[in-house]
Design an enzyme around this catalytic site. Structure first.
Site, short mmCIF file in Angstrom:
data_model
loop_
_atom_site.label_atom_id
_atom_site.label_comp_id
_atom_site.label_asym_id
_atom_site.label_seq_id
_atom_site.Cartn_x
_atom_site.Cartn_y
_atom_site.Cartn_z
N HIS A 50 0.75 -0.95 -0.35
CA HIS A 50 -0.03 -0.06 -0.17
C HIS A 50 0.76 1.46 -0.23
CE1 HIS A 50 0.32 -0.57 4.46
NE2 HIS A 50 1.32 0.11 3.93
C1 T46 Z 1 2.67 0.48 6.68
C2 T46 Z 1 3.21 -0.41 7.11
C3 T46 Z 1 4.98 -0.10 6.90
C4 T46 Z 1 -4.20 -0.58 12.96
O1 T46 Z 1 -5.46 -0.49 13.87
N1 T46 Z 1 -4.07 0.78 14.25
C5 T46 Z 1 -2.40 0.76 13.46
O2 T46 Z 1 -1.67 1.99 13.46
C6 T46 Z 1 -1.68 -0.05 12.25
C7 T46 Z 1 -0.86 0.31 11.61
C8 T46 Z 1 -2.88 -1.14 11.77
N2 T46 Z 1 -3.69 -1.50 12.18
C9 T46 Z 1 -4.70 -2.04 11.41
C10 T46 Z 1 -5.57 -2.93 10.47
C11 T46 Z 1 -5.27 -3.23 10.03
O3 T46 Z 1 -6.48 -4.29 10.33
O4 T46 Z 1 -3.80 -3.67 11.94
C12 T46 Z 1 -4.42 -4.33 10.33
C13 T46 Z 1 -3.22 -5.03 9.64
O5 T46 Z 1 -2.69 -3.50 9.34
P1 T46 Z 1 -1.47 -4.04 8.24
O6 T46 Z 1 -2.43 -4.88 7.43
O7 T46 Z 1 -2.05 -2.51 7.01
O8 T46 Z 1 -0.18 -3.85 8.02
P2 T46 Z 1 1.13 -3.80 7.02
O9 T46 Z 1 2.20 -5.06 8.38
O10 T46 Z 1 0.70 -4.33 6.29
O11 T46 Z 1 1.38 -2.18 6.60
C14 T46 Z 1 2.02 -1.20 8.37
C15 T46 Z 1 0.59 -0.29 8.26
O12 T46 Z 1 0.14 -0.61 8.37
C16 T46 Z 1 1.40 0.39 7.43
O13 T46 Z 1 0.86 1.89 7.65
O14 T46 Z 1 3.02 1.33 6.13
O15 T46 Z 1 2.80 -1.40 8.45
#
Ligand code: T46
Length: 132
Positions: A50
């Site tokens: 993303h």
């Molecule tokens: C990024 C990379 C480096 C939350 O509720 N609060 C938060 O602060 C974050 C970071 C995530 N979430 C929720 C959203 C999803 O349901 O936790 C779940 C996992 O997040 P995501 O699939 O977006 O995780 P990554 O590892 O793909 O991405 C993360 C960050 O979301 C993103 O901003 O830049 O790490």
């Protein structure tokens, strides 16, 4: 300009070991509003895929290693984070992927804003359209 912008953190270590201190607007180029960390990532898993419309972040592997692929819609560059004294600055509107997490990887991320799902661009075709 390279997509890989690395911040070198000075260690305040001594004979007892290492210590890195991080302060708002000092060795991080924004005011930190949120901190999160990713750990116990399962084998073969990749994360990210993303971009953010406004959010800026600094990612630090405080244990182990992982590989970031950064993409601005024109070029892709990769960087292995494997040193707790190095932070990868991730600007807004940069597509990111994280791969090759080591078993002991703890990825700490400092963010310029609170969590906001509407700031995410999770569709690559949308991202390409927005940057071109
Ligand atoms: C990024 C990379 C480096 C939350 O509720 N609060 C938060 O602060 C974050 C970071 C995530 N979430 C929720 C959203 C999803 O349901 O936790 C779940 C996992 O997040 P995501 O699939 O977006 O995780 P990554 O590892 O793909 O991405 C993360 C960050 O979301 C993103 O901003 O830049 O790490």
């Amino acid at each position: 300009m390279s997509l890989i912008n690395v911040i070198d953190f000075k260690s305040l270590g001594d004979e007892r070991g290492e210590l890195v201190s991080i302060e708002n607007n000092k060795n991080i180029p924004f005011e930190i509003k949120r901190v999160y960390y990713v750990f116990k990532t399962q084998k073969g898993v990749a994360r990210g895929f993303h971009a953010h419309k406004e959010l800026r972040q600094v990612a630090i592997c405080i244990s182990g290693s992982c590989k970031f692929i950064m993409d601005n819609g024109k070029v892709k560059e990769s960087f292995v984070l494997d040193d707790p004294q190095k932070g990868l600055y991730i600007n807004k509107m940069q597509w990111r992927e994280m791969h090759e997490f080591s078993d002991d990887c703890v990825l700490l991320v400092l963010a310029s804003d609170v969590y906001d799902e509407s700031d995410y661009i999770r569709d690559y075709a949308d991202f390409i359209q927005m940057v071109n």
